[in-house]
Scaffold this active site. Sequence first.
Site, PDB file in Angstrom:
ATOM      1  N   HIS A 129      -3.639 -10.547 -19.735  1.00  0.00           N
ATOM      2  CA  HIS A 129      -3.179 -11.810 -20.342  1.00  0.00           C
ATOM      3  C   HIS A 129      -1.707 -12.098 -20.057  1.00  0.00           C
ATOM      4  O   HIS A 129      -0.868 -11.201 -20.059  1.00  0.00           O
ATOM      5  CB  HIS A 129      -3.423 -11.788 -21.859  1.00  0.00           C
ATOM      6  CG  HIS A 129      -2.560 -10.776 -22.564  1.00  0.00           C
ATOM      7  ND1 HIS A 129      -1.287 -11.063 -22.999  1.00  0.00           N
ATOM      8  CD2 HIS A 129      -2.768  -9.481 -22.862  1.00  0.00           C
ATOM      9  CE1 HIS A 129      -0.756 -10.001 -23.561  1.00  0.00           C
ATOM     10  NE2 HIS A 129      -1.637  -9.015 -23.486  1.00  0.00           N
ATOM     11  N   HIS A 138      -0.078  -9.002  -3.410  1.00  0.00           N
ATOM     12  CA  HIS A 138      -1.382  -8.357  -3.232  1.00  0.00           C
ATOM     13  C   HIS A 138      -1.566  -7.338  -4.360  1.00  0.00           C
ATOM     14  O   HIS A 138      -0.773  -6.401  -4.490  1.00  0.00           O
ATOM     15  CB  HIS A 138      -1.431  -7.663  -1.864  1.00  0.00           C
ATOM     16  CG  HIS A 138      -2.725  -6.967  -1.563  1.00  0.00           C
ATOM     17  ND1 HIS A 138      -2.927  -6.307  -0.379  1.00  0.00           N
ATOM     18  CD2 HIS A 138      -3.864  -6.818  -2.263  1.00  0.00           C
ATOM     19  CE1 HIS A 138      -4.146  -5.772  -0.372  1.00  0.00           C
ATOM     20  NE2 HIS A 138      -4.733  -6.074  -1.523  1.00  0.00           N
TER      21      HIS A 138
HETATM   22  C1  LIG Z   1       3.568   4.148  -0.602  1.00  0.00           C
HETATM   23  C2  LIG Z   1       3.158   4.096   0.845  1.00  0.00           C
HETATM   24  C3  LIG Z   1       3.282   2.657   1.379  1.00  0.00           C
HETATM   25  C4  LIG Z   1       4.134   4.993   1.581  1.00  0.00           C
HETATM   26  O1  LIG Z   1       3.802   5.010   2.929  1.00  0.00           O
HETATM   27  P1  LIG Z   1       4.905   5.518   3.984  1.00  0.00           P
HETATM   28  O2  LIG Z   1       6.105   4.624   3.892  1.00  0.00           O
HETATM   29  O3  LIG Z   1       4.226   5.657   5.307  1.00  0.00           O
HETATM   30  O4  LIG Z   1       5.377   6.893   3.381  1.00  0.00           O
HETATM   31  P2  LIG Z   1       4.975   8.380   3.832  1.00  0.00           P
HETATM   32  O5  LIG Z   1       3.512   8.515   4.023  1.00  0.00           O
HETATM   33  O6  LIG Z   1       5.898   8.754   4.931  1.00  0.00           O
HETATM   34  O7  LIG Z   1       5.355   9.218   2.509  1.00  0.00           O
HETATM   35  C5  LIG Z   1       6.689   9.436   2.094  1.00  0.00           C
HETATM   36  C6  LIG Z   1       6.650  10.417   0.930  1.00  0.00           C
HETATM   37  O8  LIG Z   1       6.068   9.778  -0.202  1.00  0.00           O
HETATM   38  C7  LIG Z   1       4.866  10.461  -0.622  1.00  0.00           C
HETATM   39  N1  LIG Z   1       3.876   9.428  -0.938  1.00  0.00           N
HETATM   40  C8  LIG Z   1       3.430   8.431  -0.137  1.00  0.00           C
HETATM   41  N2  LIG Z   1       2.555   7.663  -0.780  1.00  0.00           N
HETATM   42  C9  LIG Z   1       2.444   8.180  -2.014  1.00  0.00           C
HETATM   43  C10 LIG Z   1       1.677   7.807  -3.142  1.00  0.00           C
HETATM   44  N3  LIG Z   1       0.885   6.723  -3.112  1.00  0.00           N
HETATM   45  N4  LIG Z   1       1.796   8.529  -4.274  1.00  0.00           N
HETATM   46  C11 LIG Z   1       2.620   9.628  -4.303  1.00  0.00           C
HETATM   47  N5  LIG Z   1       3.374  10.025  -3.261  1.00  0.00           N
HETATM   48  C12 LIG Z   1       3.279   9.304  -2.132  1.00  0.00           C
HETATM   49  C13 LIG Z   1       4.437  11.305   0.589  1.00  0.00           C
HETATM   50  O9  LIG Z   1       3.710  12.427   0.189  1.00  0.00           O
HETATM   51  C14 LIG Z   1       5.791  11.653   1.183  1.00  0.00           C
HETATM   52  O10 LIG Z   1       6.358  12.683   0.420  1.00  0.00           O
HETATM   53  P3  LIG Z   1       7.258  13.853   1.112  1.00  0.00           P
HETATM   54  O11 LIG Z   1       8.452  13.142   1.698  1.00  0.00           O
HETATM   55  O12 LIG Z   1       7.587  14.750  -0.030  1.00  0.00           O
HETATM   56  O13 LIG Z   1       6.390  14.465   2.153  1.00  0.00           O
HETATM   57  C15 LIG Z   1       1.679   4.551   1.076  1.00  0.00           C
HETATM   58  O14 LIG Z   1       1.546   5.947   0.992  1.00  0.00           O
HETATM   59  C16 LIG Z   1       0.730   3.932   0.081  1.00  0.00           C
HETATM   60  O15 LIG Z   1       0.534   4.388  -1.049  1.00  0.00           O
HETATM   61  N6  LIG Z   1       0.111   2.817   0.528  1.00  0.00           N
HETATM   62  C17 LIG Z   1      -0.804   2.067  -0.284  1.00  0.00           C
HETATM   63  C18 LIG Z   1      -2.062   1.755   0.480  1.00  0.00           C
HETATM   64  C19 LIG Z   1      -2.989   0.973  -0.356  1.00  0.00           C
HETATM   65  O16 LIG Z   1      -2.932   0.960  -1.566  1.00  0.00           O
HETATM   66  N7  LIG Z   1      -3.883   0.253   0.294  1.00  0.00           N
HETATM   67  C20 LIG Z   1      -4.773  -0.605  -0.467  1.00  0.00           C
HETATM   68  C21 LIG Z   1      -5.490  -1.577   0.365  1.00  0.00           C
HETATM   69  S1  LIG Z   1      -6.494  -2.592  -0.654  1.00  0.00           S
END
Ligand SMILES: CC(C)(COP(=O)(O)OP(=O)(O)OC[C@H]1O[C@@H](n2cnc3c(N)ncnc32)[C@H](O)[C@@H]1OP(=O)(O)O)[C@@H](O)C(=O)NCCC(=O)NCCS
Length: 200
Positions: A129, A138
Amino acid sequence: MKKLIIIGASGHGKVVADIAVLNGYKDIVFLDNSLSVTECAGYSVLGPDTLISELDGDVVIAVGNAETRKRLMNRNSERSFPPLIHPSAVVAEGAEVGAGSVVMAGAVINPGAQIGEGCIINTSSSVDHDCIVGNYVHISVGAHLSGTVIVCEGTWIGAGATVSNNINICGGCMVGAGAVVIKDIDEPGTYVGVPARKIK
Ligand SMILES: CC(C)(COP(=O)(O)OP(=O)(O)OC[C@H]1O[C@@H](n2cnc3c(N)ncnc32)[C@H](O)[C@@H]1OP(=O)(O)O)[C@@H](O)C(=O)NCCC(=O)NCCS
């Protein structure tokens, strides 16, 4: 016959086409700048997005990148961008869904919520709400906004993330999958974890 041009022949585009059919569109075509893609969900991909000027019909931008959705909607601002809402989504009486936004299966948008233009309210997500969701936001699959949350332009809330009530999140943020946001986010960046903390 209702005609729809979907820009973006991706997996997301496929889901958008399915919702479009359920919204009564019978004549659907795709445009995509990747010229090797010729078909999506059984519909023809006619060519790059610049072909739009030669085609009649409503338009939806099925591209995940918020900046691209914004650019393509602005570039074609004279066109009609109806919101597309899956019949299984619940949109409360009086809640608003802006032009070009897509609300996917099982999503819930509760009373008083306002969804801006060009948003994606993805499968089984919820916007409770009085939330205000800015343009080109998104809300990913299974993410939840509690009551009276504000999410500003272009922010992406990742899959399964949860935002506590009364929280403000500025524009240009990425909230990672599974994060729990319990404090306002005032600086653009990437936030992950429980509770959510900035990593970039
Ligand atoms: C947050 C996000 C964008 C980061 O991606 P990135 O910039 O490529 O980052 P990296 O994969 O290099 O991760 C960097 C650090 O953050 C951590 N990390 C990344 N995503 C995380 C998450 N969702 N939760 C907790 N930790 C996360 C990694 O383990 C890494 O930790 P480290 O440095 O200790 O090894 C991605 O992991 C994510 O969550 N994307 C969302 C995708 C999604 O929801 N899609 C939905 C489609 S409908």
